[in-house]
Design a protein around this motif. Structure first.
Motif, PDB file in Angstrom:
ATOM      1  N   TYR A  98       2.783   5.955   0.480  1.00  0.00           N
ATOM      2  CA  TYR A  98       3.657   6.768   1.335  1.00  0.00           C
ATOM      3  C   TYR A  98       4.802   5.901   1.871  1.00  0.00           C
ATOM      4  N   GLY A  99       6.041   6.392   1.702  1.00  0.00           N
ATOM      5  CA  GLY A  99       7.202   5.687   2.231  1.00  0.00           C
ATOM      6  C   GLY A  99       7.511   4.380   1.512  1.00  0.00           C
ATOM      7  N   ILE A 100       7.172   4.276   0.233  1.00  0.00           N
ATOM      8  CA  ILE A 100       7.352   2.988  -0.455  1.00  0.00           C
ATOM      9  C   ILE A 100       8.792   2.760  -0.921  1.00  0.00           C
ATOM     10  N   ILE A 101       9.556   3.837  -1.107  1.00  0.00           N
ATOM     11  CA  ILE A 101      10.924   3.676  -1.611  1.00  0.00           C
ATOM     12  C   ILE A 101      11.789   2.962  -0.579  1.00  0.00           C
ATOM     13  N   GLY A 102      12.401   1.862  -0.995  1.00  0.00           N
ATOM     14  CA  GLY A 102      13.324   1.129  -0.129  1.00  0.00           C
ATOM     15  C   GLY A 102      12.700   0.005   0.662  1.00  0.00           C
ATOM     16  N   VAL A 103      11.405  -0.268   0.489  1.00  0.00           N
ATOM     17  CA  VAL A 103      10.744  -1.330   1.260  1.00  0.00           C
ATOM     18  C   VAL A 103      10.558  -2.561   0.369  1.00  0.00           C
ATOM     19  N   PRO A 104      10.307  -3.745   0.958  1.00  0.00           N
ATOM     20  CA  PRO A 104      10.133  -4.960   0.148  1.00  0.00           C
ATOM     21  C   PRO A 104       8.971  -4.837  -0.842  1.00  0.00           C
ATOM     22  N   ILE A 105       9.167  -5.398  -2.009  1.00  0.00           N
ATOM     23  CA  ILE A 105       8.151  -5.358  -3.065  1.00  0.00           C
ATOM     24  C   ILE A 105       6.954  -6.227  -2.666  1.00  0.00           C
ATOM     25  N   GLY A 106       5.748  -5.665  -2.799  1.00  0.00           N
ATOM     26  CA  GLY A 106       4.524  -6.407  -2.542  1.00  0.00           C
ATOM     27  C   GLY A 106       4.215  -6.636  -1.076  1.00  0.00           C
ATOM     28  N   LYS A 107       4.879  -5.878  -0.185  1.00  0.00           N
ATOM     29  CA  LYS A 107       4.633  -6.084   1.250  1.00  0.00           C
ATOM     30  C   LYS A 107       4.546  -4.754   1.995  1.00  0.00           C
ATOM     31  N   GLY A 120       5.123 -12.254  -4.601  1.00  0.00           N
ATOM     32  CA  GLY A 120       6.148 -13.282  -4.760  1.00  0.00           C
ATOM     33  C   GLY A 120       7.319 -12.835  -5.612  1.00  0.00           C
ATOM     34  N   HIS A 121       7.387 -11.548  -5.942  1.00  0.00           N
ATOM     35  CA  HIS A 121       8.448 -11.063  -6.829  1.00  0.00           C
ATOM     36  C   HIS A 121       9.813 -11.079  -6.164  1.00  0.00           C
ATOM     37  N   GLY A 122       9.869 -10.660  -4.909  1.00  0.00           N
ATOM     38  CA  GLY A 122      11.145 -10.562  -4.215  1.00  0.00           C
ATOM     39  C   GLY A 122      11.840  -9.242  -4.490  1.00  0.00           C
ATOM     40  N   GLY A 123      12.845  -8.926  -3.674  1.00  0.00           N
ATOM     41  CA  GLY A 123      13.578  -7.679  -3.832  1.00  0.00           C
ATOM     42  C   GLY A 123      12.894  -6.527  -3.130  1.00  0.00           C
ATOM     43  N   LEU A 134       7.586   1.579 -13.192  1.00  0.00           N
ATOM     44  CA  LEU A 134       6.845   2.702 -13.748  1.00  0.00           C
ATOM     45  C   LEU A 134       6.893   2.707 -15.273  1.00  0.00           C
ATOM     46  N   GLU A 135       7.943   2.153 -15.857  1.00  0.00           N
ATOM     47  CA  GLU A 135       8.035   2.089 -17.305  1.00  0.00           C
ATOM     48  C   GLU A 135       7.041   1.087 -17.889  1.00  0.00           C
ATOM     49  N   ASN A 136       6.958  -0.093 -17.262  1.00  0.00           N
ATOM     50  CA  ASN A 136       6.086  -1.140 -17.800  1.00  0.00           C
ATOM     51  C   ASN A 136       5.712  -2.094 -16.665  1.00  0.00           C
ATOM     52  N   PRO A 137       4.613  -1.817 -15.936  1.00  0.00           N
ATOM     53  CA  PRO A 137       4.262  -2.655 -14.789  1.00  0.00           C
ATOM     54  C   PRO A 137       4.116  -4.135 -15.128  1.00  0.00           C
ATOM     55  N   ARG A 138       3.451  -4.448 -16.206  1.00  0.00           N
ATOM     56  CA  ARG A 138       3.253  -5.859 -16.544  1.00  0.00           C
ATOM     57  C   ARG A 138       4.527  -6.515 -17.059  1.00  0.00           C
ATOM     58  N   GLY A 139       5.412  -5.719 -17.645  1.00  0.00           N
ATOM     59  CA  GLY A 139       6.698  -6.266 -18.037  1.00  0.00           C
ATOM     60  C   GLY A 139       7.568  -6.552 -16.826  1.00  0.00           C
ATOM     61  N   PHE A 140       7.413  -5.754 -15.767  1.00  0.00           N
ATOM     62  CA  PHE A 140       8.190  -5.968 -14.542  1.00  0.00           C
ATOM     63  C   PHE A 140       7.650  -7.134 -13.742  1.00  0.00           C
ATOM     64  N   ALA A 141       6.343  -7.222 -13.622  1.00  0.00           N
ATOM     65  CA  ALA A 141       5.710  -8.297 -12.845  1.00  0.00           C
ATOM     66  C   ALA A 141       4.534  -8.833 -13.650  1.00  0.00           C
ATOM     67  N   ASN A 142       4.809  -9.814 -14.476  1.00  0.00           N
ATOM     68  CA  ASN A 142       3.773 -10.388 -15.331  1.00  0.00           C
ATOM     69  C   ASN A 142       2.671 -11.032 -14.478  1.00  0.00           C
ATOM     70  N   GLY A 143       1.453 -10.572 -14.663  1.00  0.00           N
ATOM     71  CA  GLY A 143       0.335 -11.071 -13.877  1.00  0.00           C
ATOM     72  C   GLY A 143      -0.159 -10.075 -12.844  1.00  0.00           C
ATOM     73  N   THR A 144       0.480  -8.893 -12.770  1.00  0.00           N
ATOM     74  CA  THR A 144       0.016  -7.879 -11.825  1.00  0.00           C
ATOM     75  C   THR A 144      -1.401  -7.421 -12.182  1.00  0.00           C
ATOM     76  N   LYS A 145      -2.148  -7.018 -11.161  1.00  0.00           N
ATOM     77  CA  LYS A 145      -3.512  -6.537 -11.382  1.00  0.00           C
ATOM     78  C   LYS A 145      -3.536  -5.085 -11.828  1.00  0.00           C
ATOM     79  N   MET A 146      -2.384  -4.427 -11.776  1.00  0.00           N
ATOM     80  CA  MET A 146      -2.324  -3.019 -12.175  1.00  0.00           C
ATOM     81  C   MET A 146      -2.444  -2.908 -13.689  1.00  0.00           C
ATOM     82  N   SER A 147      -3.401  -2.106 -14.147  1.00  0.00           N
ATOM     83  CA  SER A 147      -3.680  -1.991 -15.576  1.00  0.00           C
ATOM     84  C   SER A 147      -3.010  -0.784 -16.213  1.00  0.00           C
ATOM     85  N   PHE A 148      -2.248  -0.017 -15.449  1.00  0.00           N
ATOM     86  CA  PHE A 148      -1.591   1.185 -15.965  1.00  0.00           C
ATOM     87  C   PHE A 148      -0.558   0.795 -17.020  1.00  0.00           C
TER      88      PHE A 148
END
Length: 241
Positions: A98-107, A120-123, A134-148
Protein backbone atom coordinates in the motif's frame (compact mmCIF):
# COMPACT_ATOMS: atom_id res chain seq x y z
CA UNK A 1 40.34 -73.88 -47.11
CA UNK A 2 43.13 -71.69 -48.44
CA UNK A 3 41.28 -71.12 -51.70
CA UNK A 4 38.12 -69.98 -49.92
CA UNK A 5 40.14 -67.72 -47.65
CA UNK A 6 41.93 -66.17 -50.58
CA UNK A 7 38.63 -65.69 -52.39
CA UNK A 8 37.00 -63.98 -49.36
CA UNK A 9 40.04 -61.79 -48.84
CA UNK A 10 40.00 -60.82 -52.50
CA UNK A 11 36.34 -59.85 -52.39
CA UNK A 12 36.92 -57.91 -49.19
CA UNK A 13 39.81 -56.03 -50.75
CA UNK A 14 37.77 -55.38 -53.86
CA UNK A 15 34.89 -54.02 -51.78
CA UNK A 16 37.24 -51.67 -49.97
CA UNK A 17 38.63 -50.38 -53.25
CA UNK A 18 35.09 -49.77 -54.59
CA UNK A 19 34.05 -47.95 -51.40
CA UNK A 20 37.14 -45.76 -51.50
CA UNK A 21 36.59 -44.93 -55.16
CA UNK A 22 32.93 -44.06 -54.50
CA UNK A 23 33.96 -41.78 -51.65
CA UNK A 24 36.47 -39.94 -53.83
CA UNK A 25 34.00 -39.53 -56.68
CA UNK A 26 31.20 -38.26 -54.41
CA UNK A 27 33.59 -35.80 -52.74
CA UNK A 28 34.64 -34.43 -56.12
CA UNK A 29 31.04 -34.14 -57.29
CA UNK A 30 29.55 -32.56 -54.17
CA UNK A 31 32.65 -30.51 -53.17
CA UNK A 32 32.62 -32.09 -49.75
CA UNK A 33 36.30 -31.33 -49.15
CA UNK A 34 36.00 -27.72 -50.27
CA UNK A 35 32.55 -26.33 -49.51
CA UNK A 36 31.67 -23.21 -51.45
CA UNK A 37 29.86 -20.23 -49.99
CA UNK A 38 26.59 -19.29 -51.71
CA UNK A 39 26.61 -16.13 -53.81
CA UNK A 40 24.01 -14.53 -51.51
CA UNK A 41 24.24 -15.73 -47.91
CA UNK A 42 20.91 -16.38 -46.28
CA UNK A 43 19.65 -14.29 -43.38
CA UNK A 44 19.80 -15.64 -39.87
CA UNK A 45 16.28 -15.86 -38.46
CA UNK A 46 16.11 -15.56 -34.71
CA UNK A 47 12.91 -16.67 -33.08
CA UNK A 48 11.26 -13.95 -30.99
CA UNK A 49 10.89 -14.67 -27.30
CA UNK A 50 7.42 -15.03 -25.88
CA UNK A 51 5.92 -11.61 -25.45
CA UNK A 52 8.91 -9.94 -27.09
CA UNK A 53 6.83 -8.39 -29.86
CA UNK A 54 4.83 -6.40 -27.32
CA UNK A 55 7.98 -4.90 -25.83
CA UNK A 56 9.24 -3.08 -28.88
CA UNK A 57 8.78 0.65 -28.94
CA UNK A 58 6.10 1.11 -26.27
CA UNK A 59 5.71 4.44 -24.46
CA UNK A 60 5.05 4.06 -20.74
CA UNK A 61 3.29 7.43 -20.47
CA UNK A 62 0.83 6.45 -23.21
CA UNK A 63 0.15 3.06 -21.59
CA UNK A 64 -0.39 4.57 -18.14
CA UNK A 65 -2.78 7.19 -19.53
CA UNK A 66 -4.98 4.34 -20.79
CA UNK A 67 -4.36 1.97 -17.87
CA UNK A 68 -7.29 0.40 -16.00
CA UNK A 69 -6.93 -0.20 -12.24
CA UNK A 70 -9.72 -2.80 -12.35
CA UNK A 71 -7.82 -4.79 -14.97
CA UNK A 72 -4.69 -4.35 -12.86
CA UNK A 73 -6.46 -5.83 -9.84
CA UNK A 74 -7.12 -9.01 -11.82
CA UNK A 75 -3.45 -9.29 -12.80
CA UNK A 76 -2.41 -8.47 -9.22
CA UNK A 77 -4.21 -11.65 -8.12
CA UNK A 78 -0.98 -13.43 -9.08
CA UNK A 79 0.80 -11.44 -6.36
CA UNK A 80 -1.61 -12.01 -3.47
CA UNK A 81 0.12 -15.24 -2.45
CA UNK A 82 2.99 -13.09 -1.17
CA UNK A 83 1.70 -9.50 -0.87
CA UNK A 84 -1.12 -7.52 0.64
CA UNK A 85 -2.03 -4.07 -0.69
CA UNK A 86 -4.69 -2.80 1.72
CA UNK A 87 -3.79 0.08 4.01
CA UNK A 88 -2.26 -1.26 7.21
CA UNK A 89 -2.05 -4.76 5.75
CA UNK A 90 0.44 -7.20 7.20
CA UNK A 91 3.66 -8.21 5.56
CA UNK A 92 3.71 -11.73 4.20
CA UNK A 93 6.38 -13.50 2.24
CA UNK A 94 6.68 -10.13 0.54
CA UNK A 95 6.04 -6.66 1.99
CA UNK A 96 2.70 -4.87 2.10
CA UNK A 97 2.47 -2.70 -1.03
CA UNK A 98 0.00 0.00 0.00
CA UNK A 99 1.34 3.43 -0.99
CA UNK A 100 4.52 2.04 -2.57
CA UNK A 101 4.55 4.31 -5.64
CA UNK A 102 7.04 7.15 -5.17
CA UNK A 103 8.81 5.84 -2.04
CA UNK A 104 12.47 4.73 -1.72
CA UNK A 105 13.25 1.27 -3.08
CA UNK A 106 13.68 -1.40 -0.40
CA UNK A 107 12.62 0.85 2.49
CA UNK A 108 8.83 0.97 2.24
CA UNK A 109 7.49 -1.61 4.68
CA UNK A 110 8.79 -1.09 8.20
CA UNK A 111 10.18 -4.22 9.77
CA UNK A 112 10.34 -6.23 6.56
CA UNK A 113 13.64 -8.00 5.87
CA UNK A 114 14.45 -6.79 2.38
CA UNK A 115 17.23 -8.45 0.44
CA UNK A 116 20.42 -6.45 0.09
CA UNK A 117 19.74 -6.36 -3.66
CA UNK A 118 16.74 -4.13 -2.96
CA UNK A 119 17.75 -2.32 0.22
CA UNK A 120 21.02 -1.28 -1.41
CA UNK A 121 19.58 -0.59 -4.87
CA UNK A 122 18.93 3.11 -4.40
CA UNK A 123 16.37 5.31 -6.14
CA UNK A 124 12.61 5.40 -5.68
CA UNK A 125 9.72 3.35 -6.97
CA UNK A 126 8.84 5.74 -9.78
CA UNK A 127 6.83 4.50 -12.73
CA UNK A 128 9.84 3.61 -14.89
CA UNK A 129 11.51 1.58 -12.12
CA UNK A 130 8.26 -0.17 -11.20
CA UNK A 131 7.71 -1.08 -14.86
CA UNK A 132 11.19 -2.61 -15.08
CA UNK A 133 10.73 -4.45 -11.78
CA UNK A 134 7.41 -5.96 -12.80
CA UNK A 135 8.88 -7.00 -16.14
CA UNK A 136 11.86 -8.86 -14.68
CA UNK A 137 12.48 -8.63 -10.90
CA UNK A 138 15.81 -10.44 -10.97
CA UNK A 139 16.96 -8.46 -13.97
CA UNK A 140 16.16 -5.24 -12.09
CA UNK A 141 17.75 -6.29 -8.80
CA UNK A 142 20.03 -9.29 -9.20
CA UNK A 143 19.95 -11.27 -5.97
CA UNK A 144 16.39 -10.39 -4.93
CA UNK A 145 14.54 -13.04 -2.94
CA UNK A 146 11.44 -12.55 -5.08
CA UNK A 147 10.95 -15.61 -7.28
CA UNK A 148 8.22 -14.14 -9.52
CA UNK A 149 9.19 -14.44 -13.21
CA UNK A 150 7.64 -11.10 -14.20
CA UNK A 151 4.92 -9.79 -16.52
CA UNK A 152 5.89 -9.87 -20.18
CA UNK A 153 3.07 -7.63 -21.50
CA UNK A 154 3.56 -3.85 -21.04
CA UNK A 155 -0.22 -3.38 -20.85
CA UNK A 156 -0.45 -5.77 -17.87
CA UNK A 157 2.34 -3.92 -16.09
CA UNK A 158 0.69 -0.55 -16.72
CA UNK A 159 -2.62 -1.83 -15.34
CA UNK A 160 -0.92 -3.21 -12.21
CA UNK A 161 0.85 0.12 -11.67
CA UNK A 162 -2.49 1.92 -12.02
CA UNK A 163 -3.94 -0.45 -9.40
CA UNK A 164 -1.02 0.28 -7.07
CA UNK A 165 -1.53 4.02 -7.51
CA UNK A 166 -5.21 3.59 -6.73
CA UNK A 167 -4.13 1.98 -3.44
CA UNK A 168 -2.01 4.63 -1.77
CA UNK A 169 -1.58 7.30 -4.44
CA UNK A 170 1.54 8.45 -6.20
CA UNK A 171 2.89 11.25 -8.39
CA UNK A 172 1.31 12.25 -11.69
CA UNK A 173 1.84 9.91 -14.60
CA UNK A 174 4.52 10.91 -17.12
CA UNK A 175 3.06 12.68 -20.14
CA UNK A 176 2.56 10.52 -23.23
CA UNK A 177 5.26 10.99 -25.85
CA UNK A 178 2.76 12.33 -28.41
CA UNK A 179 1.55 14.98 -25.95
CA UNK A 180 5.10 16.08 -25.15
CA UNK A 181 5.88 16.39 -28.87
CA UNK A 182 2.74 18.46 -29.45
CA UNK A 183 3.54 20.77 -26.52
CA UNK A 184 7.08 21.20 -27.80
CA UNK A 185 5.80 22.14 -31.26
CA UNK A 186 3.37 24.67 -29.74
CA UNK A 187 6.18 26.21 -27.71
CA UNK A 188 8.32 26.64 -30.83
CA UNK A 189 5.40 28.11 -32.76
CA UNK A 190 4.58 30.48 -29.92
CA UNK A 191 8.18 31.66 -29.75
CA UNK A 192 8.17 32.51 -33.46
CA UNK A 193 5.05 34.67 -32.98
CA UNK A 194 6.52 36.69 -30.09
CA UNK A 195 7.22 40.42 -30.57
CA UNK A 196 10.59 40.94 -32.20
CA UNK A 197 10.89 37.30 -33.26
CA UNK A 198 10.01 37.83 -36.93
CA UNK A 199 11.70 40.02 -39.54
CA UNK A 200 11.15 43.76 -39.64
CA UNK A 201 10.35 46.36 -36.97
CA UNK A 202 7.60 45.75 -34.44
CA UNK A 203 5.23 48.42 -33.26
CA UNK A 204 6.19 49.58 -29.78
CA UNK A 205 9.63 47.94 -29.93
CA UNK A 206 12.81 50.11 -29.65
CA UNK A 207 14.23 51.12 -33.00
CA UNK A 208 17.92 50.38 -33.58
CA UNK A 209 20.41 52.74 -35.19
CA UNK A 210 20.40 50.81 -38.45
CA UNK A 211 16.60 50.97 -38.70
CA UNK A 212 16.62 54.65 -37.80
CA UNK A 213 19.19 55.33 -40.52
CA UNK A 214 17.15 53.37 -43.01
CA UNK A 215 14.03 55.36 -42.14
CA UNK A 216 15.85 58.65 -42.55
CA UNK A 217 17.08 57.68 -46.00
CA UNK A 218 13.54 57.58 -47.39
CA UNK A 219 12.38 60.46 -49.57
CA UNK A 220 11.03 63.27 -47.41
CA UNK A 221 8.90 66.26 -48.51
CA UNK A 222 11.08 69.36 -48.88
CA UNK A 223 9.51 72.75 -48.09
CA UNK A 224 9.75 75.28 -50.93
CA UNK A 225 10.60 78.97 -50.71
CA UNK A 226 8.47 79.90 -53.73
CA UNK A 227 5.59 82.24 -53.08
CA UNK A 228 2.01 81.57 -53.99
CA UNK A 229 0.57 83.67 -56.86
CA UNK A 230 -2.29 86.02 -56.01
CA UNK A 231 -5.22 86.54 -58.30
CA UNK A 232 -4.04 90.03 -59.04
CA UNK A 233 -0.68 88.77 -60.28
CA UNK A 234 1.21 89.62 -57.09
CA UNK A 235 2.68 87.03 -54.86
CA UNK A 236 1.94 86.53 -51.21
CA UNK A 237 4.96 85.76 -49.03
CA UNK A 238 4.91 82.29 -47.47
CA UNK A 239 2.48 80.84 -49.94
CA UNK A 240 3.83 78.08 -52.16
CA UNK A 241 2.77 76.40 -55.33
Amino acid sequence: MDDRFNTAAGWLLFSGIVALGASIVSGMYFHGDNPEMPEKPGKLIVGAEEGGGDEAGYDLGTLLAAADPAAGEKVFAKCTACHTINQGGANGIGPNLYGIIGVPIGKHAAGFAYSSALSGHGGVWDYANMDKWLENPRGFANGTKMSFAGLSKPEDRANVIAYMKANGGGPEYPAPAAQEAAEGAEAVEGASDAPGAGPGPVEGAPVGEAEAAGGASADQPVPTSQSATRNDGATKPGEGN
